[in-house]
Design a protein around this motif. Structure first.
Motif, PDB file in Angstrom:
ATOM      1  N   LEU A 156       0.831  -1.210   0.000  1.00 35.90           N
ATOM      2  CA  LEU A 156       0.000   0.000   0.000  1.00 35.90           C
ATOM      3  C   LEU A 156       0.862   1.256   0.000  1.00 35.90           C
ATOM      4  CD1 LEU A 156      -2.741  -1.072   2.568  1.00 35.90           C
ATOM      5  CD2 LEU A 156      -3.016  -0.842   0.092  1.00 35.90           C
ATOM      6  N   GLU A 157       1.909   1.243   0.779  1.00 34.72           N
ATOM      7  CA  GLU A 157       2.768   2.419   0.857  1.00 34.72           C
ATOM      8  C   GLU A 157       3.552   2.633  -0.439  1.00 34.72           C
ATOM      9  OE1 GLU A 157       3.345   2.647   5.696  1.00 34.72           O
ATOM     10  OE2 GLU A 157       5.004   1.876   4.475  1.00 34.72           O
ATOM     11  N   ALA A 158       3.839   1.520  -1.149  1.00 36.45           N
ATOM     12  CA  ALA A 158       4.529   1.645  -2.430  1.00 36.45           C
ATOM     13  C   ALA A 158       3.595   2.132  -3.538  1.00 36.45           C
ATOM     14  CB  ALA A 158       5.138   0.296  -2.836  1.00 36.45           C
ATOM     15  N   GLU A 159       2.312   1.839  -3.408  1.00 32.45           N
ATOM     16  CA  GLU A 159       1.351   2.173  -4.456  1.00 32.45           C
ATOM     17  C   GLU A 159       0.867   3.618  -4.395  1.00 32.45           C
ATOM     18  OE1 GLU A 159      -1.698  -0.710  -3.920  1.00 32.45           O
ATOM     19  OE2 GLU A 159      -0.392  -2.397  -4.408  1.00 32.45           O
ATOM     20  N   HIS A 160       0.945   4.251  -3.233  1.00 35.91           N
ATOM     21  CA  HIS A 160       0.408   5.604  -3.048  1.00 35.91           C
ATOM     22  C   HIS A 160       1.490   6.515  -2.477  1.00 35.91           C
ATOM     23  CE1 HIS A 160      -3.747   4.182  -3.687  1.00 35.91           C
ATOM     24  NE2 HIS A 160      -3.393   3.136  -2.952  1.00 35.91           N
ATOM     25  N   ALA A 161       1.875   7.519  -3.230  1.00 36.62           N
ATOM     26  CA  ALA A 161       2.917   8.442  -2.770  1.00 36.62           C
ATOM     27  C   ALA A 161       2.490   9.150  -1.493  1.00 36.62           C
ATOM     28  CB  ALA A 161       3.204   9.475  -3.864  1.00 36.62           C
ATOM     29  N   SER A 164       0.923   6.309   4.478  1.00 36.44           N
ATOM     30  CA  SER A 164       1.406   5.443   5.552  1.00 36.44           C
ATOM     31  C   SER A 164       0.250   4.565   6.003  1.00 36.44           C
ATOM     32  CB  SER A 164       1.928   6.280   6.721  1.00 36.44           C
ATOM     33  OG  SER A 164       2.461   5.448   7.735  1.00 36.44           O
ATOM     34  N   ALA A 165       0.531   3.282   6.268  1.00 33.06           N
ATOM     35  CA  ALA A 165      -0.536   2.346   6.627  1.00 33.06           C
ATOM     36  C   ALA A 165      -0.106   1.470   7.794  1.00 33.06           C
ATOM     37  CB  ALA A 165      -0.893   1.468   5.426  1.00 33.06           C
ATOM     38  N   ALA A 186      -3.005   6.935   6.365  1.00 25.03           N
ATOM     39  CA  ALA A 186      -2.846   8.385   6.370  1.00 25.03           C
ATOM     40  C   ALA A 186      -2.194   8.808   5.073  1.00 25.03           C
ATOM     41  CB  ALA A 186      -1.995   8.829   7.556  1.00 25.03           C
ATOM     42  N   SER A 187      -2.675   9.912   4.517  1.00 27.63           N
ATOM     43  CA  SER A 187      -2.207  10.359   3.207  1.00 27.63           C
ATOM     44  C   SER A 187      -2.387  11.867   3.096  1.00 27.63           C
ATOM     45  CB  SER A 187      -3.025   9.662   2.112  1.00 27.63           C
ATOM     46  OG  SER A 187      -2.719  10.173   0.834  1.00 27.63           O
ATOM     47  N   ALA A 193      -6.285   7.675   1.094  1.00 31.06           N
ATOM     48  CA  ALA A 193      -6.439   7.064   2.417  1.00 31.06           C
ATOM     49  C   ALA A 193      -7.649   6.138   2.448  1.00 31.06           C
ATOM     50  CB  ALA A 193      -6.555   8.147   3.477  1.00 31.06           C
ATOM     51  N   TYR A 194      -8.777   6.584   1.868  1.00 29.85           N
ATOM     52  CA  TYR A 194      -9.972   5.737   1.815  1.00 29.85           C
ATOM     53  C   TYR A 194      -9.711   4.488   0.976  1.00 29.85           C
ATOM     54  CZ  TYR A 194     -13.246   9.046   3.990  1.00 29.85           C
ATOM     55  OH  TYR A 194     -13.916   9.853   4.865  1.00 29.85           O
TER      56      TYR A 194
END
Length: 239
Positions: A156-161, A164-165, A186-187, A193-194
């Motif tokens: 998840l953290e790699a997919e969204h700049a 944090s998860a 958190a984003s 984030a959703y």
């Protein structure tokens, strides 16, 4: 011809079929997973009907080839469909006994650069299909479950700049009304984030070997096995 021993771990309904959570099985040298299955079927006939629903892991890795030879001391886990549904607190992922520290898990992902923080709690309902529920008891293949949870967080953290998860799941007894899992994302922007929170839950239900046994107010109990366990998808490149 020589022989070797392998360790078979069985969970939930598979453990009931073999009469224990762990068995040691002796095979001939060079025996394969298919050979082990035949030996288990002969020793534990109740297992035969479960194979179409079981995933199998060898030394913590899913979906090995049936004709691949097993090694001396190999750990073979029989994994029914997962439930997708007090130790030290994990920072970003893991399993705990006792009440979840929701604030701490949320704090682990929060930061001044986050414009959105989403916290999801999965809680124990007081009924299932009209039958009153007293509590759930969760069990897990701990080493594989912890690795799977950490992998979901990393993906998840790699997919969204900037995202944090954290995912922390409870094991052991969970009373009605208490949380069994907390997912925090958190984003900088709320959409990511959703989306990450939803994806985390769906992957948890598919990929993490955690099982739940429902205990009812009338004294009965049943395993709730719903989702077939599947290997995790490859990590997507950051956009």
């Amino acid at each position: 011809m020589g022989g070797m021993k392998v360790r078979v771990l069985a969970f939930a309904t598979a453990a009931e079929a073999v009469g224990a959570g762990e068995r040691e099985v002796e095979l001939v040298d060079g025996a394969t997973l298919a050979d082990l299955r035949r030996a288990l079927d002969a020793a534990y006939p109740a297992l035969v009907q479960l194979w179409p629903r079981l995933a199998v892991a060898v030394d913590g890795r899913l979906a090995p080839a049936a004709d691949a030879p097993l090694a001396e001391g190999a750990e073979v886990a029989l994994l029914p469909p997962v439930s997708g549904g007090s130790g030290a607190r994990p920072e970003k992922s893991g399993l705990v006994e006792g009440t979840l520290d929701v604030a701490a898990v949320t704090a682990a992902v929060s930061g001044s650069g986050c414009g959105a923080v989403v916290t999801f709690l999965g809680t124990v309902r007081d009924q299932h299909q009209g039958r009153p529920v007293d509590r759930l008891v969760y069990s897990a293949y701990r080493t594989m479950a912890e690795r799977a949870l950490a992998g979901i967080v990393a993906d998840l953290e790699a997919e969204h700049a900037g995202l944090s998860a954290a995912i922390v799941h409870r094991v052991g007894e969970v009373p009605v009304g208490e949380a069994s899992v907390v997912i925090a994302t958190a984003s900088p922007h709320r959409a990511a984030a959703y989306e990450a929170s939803r994806t985390a839950l769906e992957r948890l239900k598919r990929e993490v070997p955690i099982w739940k046994r429902e205990h009812y107010a009338d004294g009965g109990a049943a395993w709730r096995e719903e989702e077939p366990l599947t290997p995790s998808p490859p990590v997507s490149a950051p956009s």
